[in-house]
Design an enzyme around this catalytic site. Structure first.
Site, mmCIF file in Angstrom:
data_model
loop_
_atom_site.group_PDB
_atom_site.id
_atom_site.type_symbol
_atom_site.label_atom_id
_atom_site.label_comp_id
_atom_site.label_asym_id
_atom_site.label_seq_id
_atom_site.Cartn_x
_atom_site.Cartn_y
_atom_site.Cartn_z
ATOM 1 N N HIS A 39 0.875 -1.192 0.000
ATOM 2 C CA HIS A 39 0.000 0.000 0.000
ATOM 3 C C HIS A 39 0.906 1.234 0.000
ATOM 4 O O HIS A 39 1.496 1.582 1.023
ATOM 5 C CB HIS A 39 -0.897 0.015 1.239
ATOM 6 C CG HIS A 39 -1.864 1.170 1.244
ATOM 7 N ND1 HIS A 39 -3.212 0.986 1.464
ATOM 8 C CD2 HIS A 39 -1.697 2.499 1.044
ATOM 9 C CE1 HIS A 39 -3.819 2.167 1.408
ATOM 10 N NE2 HIS A 39 -2.912 3.110 1.170
ATOM 11 N N HIS B 92 1.645 5.370 -1.632
ATOM 12 C CA HIS B 92 1.355 6.579 -2.420
ATOM 13 C C HIS B 92 2.692 7.163 -2.866
ATOM 14 O O HIS B 92 3.537 7.465 -2.012
ATOM 15 C CB HIS B 92 0.628 7.620 -1.578
ATOM 16 C CG HIS B 92 -0.673 7.135 -1.028
ATOM 17 N ND1 HIS B 92 -1.881 7.358 -1.657
ATOM 18 C CD2 HIS B 92 -0.951 6.415 0.093
ATOM 19 C CE1 HIS B 92 -2.851 6.804 -0.940
ATOM 20 N NE2 HIS B 92 -2.321 6.225 0.116
ATOM 21 N N ARG C 1 2.529 9.622 -5.579
ATOM 22 C CA ARG C 1 2.153 10.852 -6.301
ATOM 23 C C ARG C 1 2.740 10.840 -7.709
ATOM 24 O O ARG C 1 3.219 9.830 -8.196
ATOM 25 C CB ARG C 1 2.617 12.128 -5.559
ATOM 26 C CG ARG C 1 2.441 12.105 -4.056
ATOM 27 C CD ARG C 1 1.008 11.972 -3.601
ATOM 28 N NE ARG C 1 0.893 12.125 -2.156
ATOM 29 C CZ ARG C 1 -0.107 11.641 -1.433
ATOM 30 N NH1 ARG C 1 -1.089 10.963 -2.001
ATOM 31 N NH2 ARG C 1 -0.146 11.834 -0.150
ATOM 32 N N ASN D 156 -4.956 7.495 -6.085
ATOM 33 C CA ASN D 156 -5.656 8.748 -5.746
ATOM 34 C C ASN D 156 -4.859 9.988 -6.166
ATOM 35 O O ASN D 156 -4.539 10.855 -5.367
ATOM 36 C CB ASN D 156 -6.011 8.806 -4.247
ATOM 37 C CG ASN D 156 -4.795 8.777 -3.338
ATOM 38 O OD1 ASN D 156 -3.744 8.260 -3.703
ATOM 39 N ND2 ASN D 156 -4.931 9.343 -2.148
ATOM 40 N N LYS E 189 -9.320 0.127 -6.011
ATOM 41 C CA LYS E 189 -9.335 0.747 -4.678
ATOM 42 C C LYS E 189 -10.655 1.465 -4.455
ATOM 43 O O LYS E 189 -11.075 2.289 -5.280
ATOM 44 C CB LYS E 189 -8.184 1.760 -4.575
ATOM 45 C CG LYS E 189 -8.123 2.532 -3.262
ATOM 46 C CD LYS E 189 -7.636 1.669 -2.100
ATOM 47 C CE LYS E 189 -7.792 2.342 -0.755
ATOM 48 N NZ LYS E 189 -6.691 3.211 -0.388
ATOM 49 N N HIS F 69 -10.529 1.504 1.733
ATOM 50 C CA HIS F 69 -10.307 2.472 2.807
ATOM 51 C C HIS F 69 -11.565 2.387 3.673
ATOM 52 O O HIS F 69 -12.608 2.921 3.318
ATOM 53 C CB HIS F 69 -10.110 3.893 2.250
ATOM 54 C CG HIS F 69 -9.826 4.891 3.329
ATOM 55 N ND1 HIS F 69 -8.620 5.529 3.465
ATOM 56 C CD2 HIS F 69 -10.592 5.330 4.361
ATOM 57 C CE1 HIS F 69 -8.652 6.319 4.526
ATOM 58 N NE2 HIS F 69 -9.848 6.223 5.080
ATOM 59 N N HIS G 270 -4.731 -0.432 5.882
ATOM 60 C CA HIS G 270 -4.283 0.322 7.060
ATOM 61 C C HIS G 270 -5.197 0.177 8.284
ATOM 62 O O HIS G 270 -5.829 1.116 8.715
ATOM 63 C CB HIS G 270 -4.054 1.801 6.731
ATOM 64 C CG HIS G 270 -5.063 2.432 5.803
ATOM 65 N ND1 HIS G 270 -6.415 2.404 6.023
ATOM 66 C CD2 HIS G 270 -4.898 3.122 4.644
ATOM 67 C CE1 HIS G 270 -7.027 3.045 5.041
ATOM 68 N NE2 HIS G 270 -6.142 3.477 4.197
ATOM 69 N N LEU H 205 -4.863 9.209 7.990
ATOM 70 C CA LEU H 205 -6.201 8.621 8.066
ATOM 71 C C LEU H 205 -6.164 7.174 7.619
ATOM 72 O O LEU H 205 -5.500 6.878 6.623
ATOM 73 C CB LEU H 205 -7.184 9.416 7.181
ATOM 74 C CG LEU H 205 -7.546 10.800 7.742
ATOM 75 C CD1 LEU H 205 -8.352 11.588 6.722
ATOM 76 C CD2 LEU H 205 -8.323 10.678 9.058
ATOM 77 N N ASP I 197 1.371 2.646 3.503
ATOM 78 C CA ASP I 197 0.550 3.844 3.319
ATOM 79 C C ASP I 197 1.416 5.101 3.392
ATOM 80 O O ASP I 197 0.941 6.166 3.788
ATOM 81 C CB ASP I 197 -0.593 3.919 4.342
ATOM 82 C CG ASP I 197 -1.687 4.887 3.894
ATOM 83 O OD1 ASP I 197 -1.725 5.245 2.697
ATOM 84 O OD2 ASP I 197 -2.498 5.310 4.747
ATOM 85 N N HIS J 247 3.328 14.534 1.652
ATOM 86 C CA HIS J 247 2.739 15.858 1.389
ATOM 87 C C HIS J 247 3.839 16.874 1.643
ATOM 88 O O HIS J 247 4.683 16.658 2.526
ATOM 89 C CB HIS J 247 1.581 16.144 2.349
ATOM 90 C CG HIS J 247 0.382 15.277 2.143
ATOM 91 N ND1 HIS J 247 -0.573 15.536 1.180
ATOM 92 C CD2 HIS J 247 -0.020 14.139 2.763
ATOM 93 C CE1 HIS J 247 -1.506 14.598 1.227
ATOM 94 N NE2 HIS J 247 -1.201 13.731 2.172
ATOM 95 N N ALA K 295 -3.675 14.818 5.491
ATOM 96 C CA ALA K 295 -3.478 13.535 6.187
ATOM 97 C C ALA K 295 -2.424 12.714 5.463
ATOM 98 O O ALA K 295 -2.467 12.590 4.238
ATOM 99 C CB ALA K 295 -4.793 12.768 6.220
#
Ligand code: DOR
Ligand code: ZN
Length: 344
Positions: free
Chosen positions: A13, A15, A17, A41, A99, A136, A174, A219, A247, A251, A263
């Protein structure tokens, strides 16, 4: 020197970007993990096979020379997803899951699903084509306390989904609560879960006690200590339903240290080290390899990796930042370090 050598792990899992951030974070993952399940996402979300393949190419361009890394792509499920799109995804060797974000649950989830019962025909198609559904698991109503949102999601939706679609492979992503652990343990063999390093290492005091600490805000939000203990027990149990999914969610620092902070915890820079710390504290380092390197690939019907990675016991201080991203535990010490030919 104390060392620990395990089969090269997979991050189930992640991210990463796109654009500039991708170039900063992807090498951190690729130097540790052989493969990663890539979250869709983005803005706009990755909803088609063509978008996922273009995104996959962008990720491959960010892999440092001399390192092998395979991005395992996922598609974002929306109310507008068609059964044909699911069939096309199942036919692609590069798409490994869909997802499900409840609309409004988290970062870039506006395109998510507002009424889960309306997408049951899509869940039937995922079941038919044997594509996993990654969830999620949080309800989104303002009147549901943020610390209860995962538990209520399980009660309200997951029990029914698992009853209606018994052959559907599901990853509850998560996990953050004792109730979620109990749900996964008691559900059928098609139901698995990922657990992040931050949920194994910290409880909600990390965000809220002694001043507000936005870099611990993710989150589903960190819960109280009883839940953390249940997660550590599950992760270190050797039960193959529980496997590694960081996860890691970068950011820019100013967007987290903000009136309305984003988050997500950035953990990819030392993911395996963070897990090793949690497993060592639980006196369960012997269970790290199954959790990190076997159970995820088994769930996704992928061959287990054959290379190894070695961690050595040594204290080091987490830098204040990587480019414009503040990592988890910035300025604090970690006690394991991965040995790698490529420095970060
Ligand atoms: O903390 C989170 N950050 N949780 C999520 O579900 C999404 C992620 C992100 O994309 O930033
Ligand atoms: Zn995520």
């Amino acid at each position: 020197m104390k060392t620990l050598t395990i089969t090269r792990p997979d991050d189930c899992h992640l991210h990463v970007r796109n654009g500039e951030i991708l170039k900063t974070v992807l090498p951190h993952t690729a130097r540790q993990f052989a493969r990663a399940i890539i979250m869709p996402n983005l803005k706009p979300p990755v909803t088609t096979v063509a978008q996922a393949l273009a995104y996959r190419n962008e990720i491959l361009h960010a892999v440092p020379e001399g390192i092998s890394f395979e991005p395992l792509m996922t598609l974002y499920l929306t109310a507008a997803t068609t059964i044909n799109a699911i069939k096309l995804a199942a036919d692609s060797e590069h798409i490994h899951a869909f997802k499900l974000y409840p609309a409004g649950a988290t970062t870039n989830s506006d395109a998510g699903v507002a009424d889960i019962t309306k997408i049951y025909p899509l869940l039937a198609a995922l079941e038919k084509y044997n594509l996993p559904l990654l969830i999620h698991g949080e309800v989104t109503e303002d009147n549901c306390d943020i610390f209860d949102r995962e538990r209520v999601f399980i009660e309200r939706y997951l029990l029914e989904i698992t009853a209606n679609f018994p052959a559907l492979r599901i990853v509850l992503e998560h996990l953050t609560t004792k109730e979620a652990v109990e749900f996964v343990e008691s559900a059928g063999e098609k139901i698995a879960a990922t657990i992040t390093p931050q949920h194994l290492l910290f409880n909600r005091n990390a965000i809220l006690a002694g001043g507000i600490k936005p870099h611990y805000y993710c989150l589903p939000i960190l819960k109280r200590e009883t839940h953390r203990l249940a997660l550590v027990k599950a992760a270190t149990s050797g039960n193959p339903k529980f496997f590694l999914g960081t996860d890691s969610a970068p950011h820019l620092t100013y967007l987290k240290e903000n009136n309305c902070g984003c988050a997500g915890c950035y953990s990819a820079f030392a993911a395996l080290e963070l897990y090793a710390e949690a497993f060592e504290k639980a006196d369960a380092l012997d269970k790290l390899e199954g959790f990190s390197s076997f159970y995820g690939s088994d769930f996704y019907n992928l061959p287990r990796n054959t290379e190894t990675v070695t961690l050595e016991k040594c204290d080091w201080i987490v830098p204040a930042n990587y480019a414009e991203i503040t990592p988890l535990k910035a300025g604090e010490s970690l006690h394991w370090k991965i040995q790698n030919v490529i420095d970060i």
